[in-house]
Enzyme design. Sequence first.
Site, short mmCIF file in Angstrom:
data_model
loop_
_atom_site.label_atom_id
_atom_site.label_comp_id
_atom_site.label_asym_id
_atom_site.label_seq_id
_atom_site.Cartn_x
_atom_site.Cartn_y
_atom_site.Cartn_z
N HIS A 147 0.83 -1.20 0.00
CA HIS A 147 0.00 0.00 0.00
C HIS A 147 0.87 1.25 0.00
O HIS A 147 1.88 1.32 0.72
CB HIS A 147 -0.94 0.00 1.20
N CYS A 177 -6.32 -3.65 6.30
CA CYS A 177 -4.94 -4.15 6.17
C CYS A 177 -4.30 -4.08 7.54
O CYS A 177 -4.22 -3.01 8.16
CB CYS A 177 -4.14 -3.30 5.18
N HIS A 256 8.86 -13.19 48.86
CA HIS A 256 7.86 -13.54 49.87
C HIS A 256 7.65 -15.04 50.02
O HIS A 256 6.69 -15.45 50.69
CB HIS A 256 6.52 -12.89 49.53
N CYS A 261 2.17 -15.71 45.30
CA CYS A 261 1.98 -14.29 44.95
C CYS A 261 0.60 -13.80 45.37
O CYS A 261 0.46 -12.69 45.89
CB CYS A 261 2.19 -14.09 43.45
N CYS A 288 -24.33 6.59 64.32
CA CYS A 288 -25.30 7.61 64.72
C CYS A 288 -26.08 8.07 63.48
O CYS A 288 -25.47 8.38 62.45
CB CYS A 288 -24.57 8.78 65.36
N CYS A 301 -29.23 -0.68 78.55
CA CYS A 301 -30.36 -0.01 77.93
C CYS A 301 -30.15 0.13 76.43
O CYS A 301 -29.06 0.43 75.97
CB CYS A 301 -30.56 1.37 78.56
#
Length: 530
Positions: A147, A177, A256, A261, A288, A301
């Site tokens: 092209h 294309c 770790h 992981c 509240c 109470c």
Amino acid sequence: MGDYYNGSSDDQYCDRVCDDDGEDSVDGLQDPELETDFSCCSKGPSCMVIRKESLLAAQKEYLQRVMDLLSLKEHHARTLLIYYRWDVDRVFNVFADRGKAWLYSAAGLSVRSSEDLNSSQSSDEVTCQICFEDVHANESTIMDCGHCFCNNCWTEHFIVKINEGQSRRITCMAHECYAICDEENVRNLVSGRDPHVAEKFDRFLLESYIEDNKKVKWCPSVPHCGNAIRVECDEYCEVQCACGVQFCFSCSSEAHSPCSCLMWKLWTKKCQDESETVNWIKVNTKYCPKCYKPVEKNGGCNLVRCVCGQPFCWLCGGATGVSHTWNSIEGHTCGRYKEDELENAERAKKQLWRYSHYYNQFKAHTDSLKLEATLQDRLQQKIVILEAKNLESRDFSWVTDGFNRLFRSRRILSYSYPFAYYMFGDDLFKNAMTQKEREIKQNLFEDQQQQLQANIEKLSMVLEQPFADWEERDVLNTRLQIIALSTVTDNLCKKLYDCIESDLLAPLEEATHSIAPYRSMGVEKASEFP
């Protein structure tokens, strides 16, 4: 001396000298330098440091292999490798299984000779199908796909794609294309318009070797050291960059193991969010209805009053007046009490206590690790004193070997608690085991965990002793104790990993919970790229 061996005989361990002088780190702490050749592959070191200045050479090493096999130009080889994520073996396998045509087509690669391209452009004038302007053939460019458009349209297209971050695979402008544009044409056209964008294009192509390659990752150091690490074997491994940072290659977080992981990701988030504490507050407090602050009831109470002055019903949380008797609130009803509220409160309290247990153990051992890191300087001073005494034995490597073993094993022990939290909890494996199986496996794991912990504490205690001031005979006895404890601790670490891999994770067939294998010498230090 038998007190230090956890039931092991002196003859079995005293003559086995640890040869570990490796290194580990937690939270930025660094160990002594490791100078040992690691290799899990027969071809050489299993991981290498790629610095900024060697990045181009590392990329060309891959490119050259593909160029030699398929007789391609460099930019064509790069197009293939970017599509196949720099997996040379995969390129070779696809080529062998499906042939060159399929290999090229899938990657959007068109390889046509310059003669073919020139013959397809027969006239001196070309009509660009994008802007519909007639331009001289010298002011147009034809791509490998055949092209042809004017240079101005090509340049605008390339600049937009590069600024959008799509420069690694810029496709042709022609309708439907999907061929990849020749990078040499892209570079030449863009550099004439905007050299800075052309530099960005080249940088993206270069960094694609790291960012699109599952075998190469940037070092996660902060601030960034600029290095990348390439592994040759399993991506589930832990490595150390030349800058000293140790990390898990699979997830780029800190080393770790024996946590997977996913376990480590969940654990760090949980510790940051303090989710169980928040959960307990939600169950044991009410908000509240006026200021929305959490209120805890400290009496029998069910009419409570917030610090802002608003009274409300504890049972339903609704705002009320202040008139009430011991049994009811005047003008207010909220239905019957629900049994599941008590169950939810007990469940939240149990989960909080369970999390607190594992977190406290994890925190205690990571704190010990930080404190024991300062032991290294004191041990070096002891070695200097021992060398000045001219003792019969002049080799004091057992001191640093013992410290390195203590440091590595303490780190493994600390991460074993987050592993246990998820392995035997309901977050990840709730339906993977029956309750009886869970209890048996947990007891097996905790027995080995506690044996390891006991020997680590003994090793730490012996290393803390002022043996540099003792007589030669006592120094030799200390040497035997440290060597024996180091060997036993190493063996217990191996057994703990075997238990995790073979008895706990393997039966579950959970690929997402693969862990880095145990390395007696510690986290591997990456070698320099040649």
